[in-house]
Motif scaffolding. Structure first.
Motif, PDB file in Angstrom:
ATOM      1  N   THR A 232     -12.578  17.877 -36.911  1.00  0.00           N
ATOM      2  CA  THR A 232     -13.210  19.110 -36.455  1.00  0.00           C
ATOM      3  C   THR A 232     -14.531  18.722 -35.836  1.00  0.00           C
ATOM      4  OG1 THR A 232     -12.163  20.330 -38.271  1.00  0.00           O
ATOM      5  CG2 THR A 232     -14.009  21.386 -37.159  1.00  0.00           C
ATOM      6  N   LYS A 233     -14.640  18.907 -34.514  1.00  0.00           N
ATOM      7  CA  LYS A 233     -15.795  18.419 -33.777  1.00  0.00           C
ATOM      8  C   LYS A 233     -17.060  19.235 -34.097  1.00  0.00           C
ATOM      9  CE  LYS A 233     -13.540  15.268 -31.323  1.00  0.00           C
ATOM     10  NZ  LYS A 233     -12.146  15.483 -31.717  1.00  0.00           N
ATOM     11  N   ILE A 371     -12.551  29.356 -29.303  1.00  0.00           N
ATOM     12  CA  ILE A 371     -13.773  28.570 -29.135  1.00  0.00           C
ATOM     13  C   ILE A 371     -13.514  27.518 -28.069  1.00  0.00           C
ATOM     14  CG2 ILE A 371     -15.494  27.120 -30.274  1.00  0.00           C
ATOM     15  CD1 ILE A 371     -14.556  28.361 -32.947  1.00  0.00           C
ATOM     16  N   ALA A 372     -14.276  27.564 -27.008  1.00  0.00           N
ATOM     17  CA  ALA A 372     -14.133  26.603 -25.922  1.00  0.00           C
ATOM     18  C   ALA A 372     -15.449  25.861 -25.728  1.00  0.00           C
ATOM     19  CB  ALA A 372     -13.725  27.310 -24.629  1.00  0.00           C
ATOM     20  N   ILE A 373     -15.409  24.543 -25.811  1.00  0.00           N
ATOM     21  CA  ILE A 373     -16.588  23.704 -25.682  1.00  0.00           C
ATOM     22  C   ILE A 373     -16.422  22.803 -24.464  1.00  0.00           C
ATOM     23  CG2 ILE A 373     -18.038  21.958 -26.786  1.00  0.00           C
ATOM     24  CD1 ILE A 373     -18.056  24.641 -28.231  1.00  0.00           C
ATOM     25  N   ASN A 374     -17.433  22.739 -23.622  1.00  0.00           N
ATOM     26  CA  ASN A 374     -17.451  21.848 -22.469  1.00  0.00           C
ATOM     27  C   ASN A 374     -18.641  20.915 -22.581  1.00  0.00           C
ATOM     28  OD1 ASN A 374     -15.350  23.077 -20.337  1.00  0.00           O
ATOM     29  ND2 ASN A 374     -16.363  24.755 -21.417  1.00  0.00           N
ATOM     30  N   ARG A 386     -16.616  18.597 -18.740  1.00  0.00           N
ATOM     31  CA  ARG A 386     -15.306  18.151 -19.204  1.00  0.00           C
ATOM     32  C   ARG A 386     -14.947  18.955 -20.447  1.00  0.00           C
ATOM     33  NH1 ARG A 386     -12.723  13.909 -17.448  1.00  0.00           N
ATOM     34  NH2 ARG A 386     -14.655  12.973 -16.633  1.00  0.00           N
ATOM     35  N   PRO A 387     -13.881  19.749 -20.400  1.00  0.00           N
ATOM     36  CA  PRO A 387     -13.570  20.627 -21.530  1.00  0.00           C
ATOM     37  C   PRO A 387     -12.877  19.885 -22.677  1.00  0.00           C
ATOM     38  CG  PRO A 387     -11.955  20.934 -19.799  1.00  0.00           C
ATOM     39  CD  PRO A 387     -12.967  19.969 -19.266  1.00  0.00           C
ATOM     40  N   ASN A 388     -13.244  20.261 -23.912  1.00  0.00           N
ATOM     41  CA  ASN A 388     -12.463  19.875 -25.082  1.00  0.00           C
ATOM     42  C   ASN A 388     -11.283  20.828 -25.199  1.00  0.00           C
ATOM     43  OD1 ASN A 388     -14.447  18.017 -25.590  1.00  0.00           O
ATOM     44  ND2 ASN A 388     -15.318  19.099 -27.367  1.00  0.00           N
TER      45      ASN A 388
END
Length: 399
Positions: A232-233, A371-374, A386-388
Motif C-alpha cells: 500500500t503506497k 484514489i488516483a495518484i500521479n 506518470r499515474p499509479n
C-alpha cells in the motif's frame, strides 16, 4: 470490602523515605512481597518475606491465596506508572487495594534534568523490546526511558546514530534519591559509559541534516519499508489509516499484510495499539517482521494463513484492513468479528474486487472512493505525470 492489600512504592532512601502512615502499614504487615532489592530497602521487619513468583503471572494467585491477611507488595516509585500496581489492579477489585505512591523515576529524572514533564515523552523498555523506543525518535523531542539494564543505553545510542540522531544528548541516572546516586552524560554516537543495571535514561533528540524523519502521523515514505513492490503506497496508506482511525489500545487485523506497511503505521500512530497481520507468504511475513522491528513496533503479530479461514479464533478487532484477497466470504467473516464502532477499510486495484465492493456498498453502505495518484517523472529531457494504478477504497463503520 475492607482493603487487605497495600501496594507500596519505595525509593532508594528505603523505609525512612516513606510517609509515617505508609511506614506503619509496612511494619504491621504479615506478608511482604517484592524483589530482592525491595526487601533490602525496607530493612528488618517481622513479616513473612516472599520473592516475586516465577512465572510472574502466578503473582495474582499468590496474592488471592492470602486474602484476609495484611499483605504488602513493594514496588519502585509510583506503583501505577509502568509498574506492578496496574497489573494487580486489573485482576483484583480496587476496593480491596490501597496504593501508596512514592516519587517515581520519571519525576526524579525530570527534576535532575530540569525538564518539564508536560513537554516530554515517558516510556519504558524494561522487560520489553528495546526497539519500541525507535517510534519516538523525532527532532527536538525529549525522552525519559525506564531501561532494561546496563546495556540498554548503548543499544538506544546505536538506534539514534543509525537514524541520523548521533548528536543527541544522553544522560543515564542511577540510584536516584539514594547514597549511591550517579549520573553519566554523553552523546549517542560516542556513548561508551559503563552504567549500573538499574537506571533511567534521558535523551534529547538532535537531528542531523540527513536524519531519517519518522513522524507518527501515517504516510512514511515507501523506501522506509523493505518490500517487493507489492504494498500500500505512501499516499494511499495515509488515506487508509485515516479511515481506520488508530486509537489507544485498539487492535487491527491487517488482512493480506504483505510487507506490513499498514499494520506498522497503525501501531506507530497511537500508544499501545496492537495489530495482527495475516499473510500466507513466508517471504512477506519476514519483510513485515523486519519492518516492524526497524520502525519501532516489534510486537506486530504475524499469522500464516489464507482468508477467510485464517480469521477464525483471532481476538475481536477494533479495525480491519483488507488489502489483499478481498471477497464476499472474507468480508462476511471480517464483518461478523468486528466490534461495535469498528472500522473496516478495503482497497482494491482489480476490476473483479471492485465489482464485489460495489455490490457490498449497495448492501451495507459506507464510503466508496477512487484514489488516483500521479507522480512527476522524467519524459525525455522534460517532466510529465506518470499515474499509479488507481485504487478503489470502500470504508464503513459498524453501528
Amino acid at each position: 470490602m475492607t482493603p487487605w492489600l497495600h501496594i507500596v512504592g519505595i525509593g532508594e532512601d528505603g523505609i525512612a523515605g516513606l510517609a509515617p502512615a505508609t511506614r506503619a502499614v509496612v511494619e504491621a504487615a504479615e506478608v511482604i512481597i517484592g524483589g530482592k532489592r525491595h526487601h533490602e530497602l525496607v530493612g528488618d521487619v517481622a513479616a513473612e518475606r516472599l520473592a516475586w513468583p516465577s512465572p510472574f503471572d502466578t503473582l495474582i494467585d499468590a496474592l488471592t491465596e492470602r486474602r484476609g491477611q495484611r499483605v504488602v507488595v513493594l514496588a519502585t516509585g509510583d506503583p501505577l506508572w509502568y509498574s506492578v500496581g496496574a497489573r494487580i489492579g486489573r485482576e483484583i477489585d480496587p476496593s480491596e487495594i490501597v496504593y501508596h505512591p512514592q516519587t517515581g523515576a520519571f519525576q526524579l529524572a525530570s527534576s535532575r534534568m530540569g525538564w518539564s514533564m508536560a513537554d516530554l515523552e515517558t516510556l519504558t523498555v524494561h522487560g520489553r523490546p528495546v526497539e519500541q523506543m525507535i517510534a519516538f525518535i523525532q527532532p527536538d523531542v525529549r525522552l525519559l526511558i525506564l531501561t532494561t539494564g546496563a546495556d540498554t543505553p548503548a543499544q538506544i545510542a546505536a538506534f539514534l546514530t543509525e537514524r541520523g540522531f548521533g548528536q543527541s544528548k544522553m544522560t543515564v541516572l542511577a540510584n536516584m534519591g539514594g547514597a549511591d546516586e550517579a549520573r553519566f552524560d554523553g552523546v549517542a554516537e560516542g556513548w561508551n559509559h559503563d552504567v549500573p543495571p538499574f537506571n533511567t535514561l534521558a535523551v534529547e533528540c538532535i537531528a542531523a541534516t540527513d536524519a531519517a524523519l519518522m513522524p507518527r502521523v501515517p504516510g512514511l515514505p515507501d523506501d522506509m519499508f523493505e518490500h517487493d513492490g507489492t504494498m500500500t503506497k505512501q499516499e494511499v496508506r495515509a488515506v487508509t489509516l485515516a479511515k481506520l482511525m488508530p486509537m489507544r489500545g485498539a487492535l487491527l487485523w491487517d488482512v493480506g499484510t504483505g510487507c506490513g506497511s499498514v499494520a506498522v503505521e497503525w501501531m506507530r500512530a497511537a500508544r499501545y495499539t496492537r495489530a495482527i497481520g495475516i499473510e500466507p507468504r513466508a517471504d512477506r511475513r519476514a519483510m513485515a517482521a523486519a519492518n516492524a522491528l526497524a520502525l519501532g513496533v516489534p510486537k506486530l503479530e504475524l499469522v500464516d494463513g489464507k482468508v477467510p479461514e485464517a480469521l477464525t479464533d483471532l481476538p475481536a478487532p477494533d479495525a480491519i484492513f483488507i488489502g489483499g484477497g478481498f471477497s464476499r466470504e472474507t468480508f462476511d467473516a471480517a464483518w461478523s468479528a468486528l466490534r461495535p464502532l469498528g472500522r473496516l477499510v478495503a482497497n482494491a486495484v482489480t476490476l473483479e474486487s471492485e465489482i464485489e465492493m460495489i455490490a457490498l456498498h449497495k448492501e451495507f453502505g459506507g464510503d466508496l472512493v477512487k484514489i488516483a495518484i500521479n507522480r512527476a517523472s522524467p519524459v525525455g529531457p522534460r517532466t510529465g505525470w506518470r499515474p499509479n494504478m488507481p485504487v478503489t477504497q470502500w470504508s464503513l463503520i459498524k453501528r
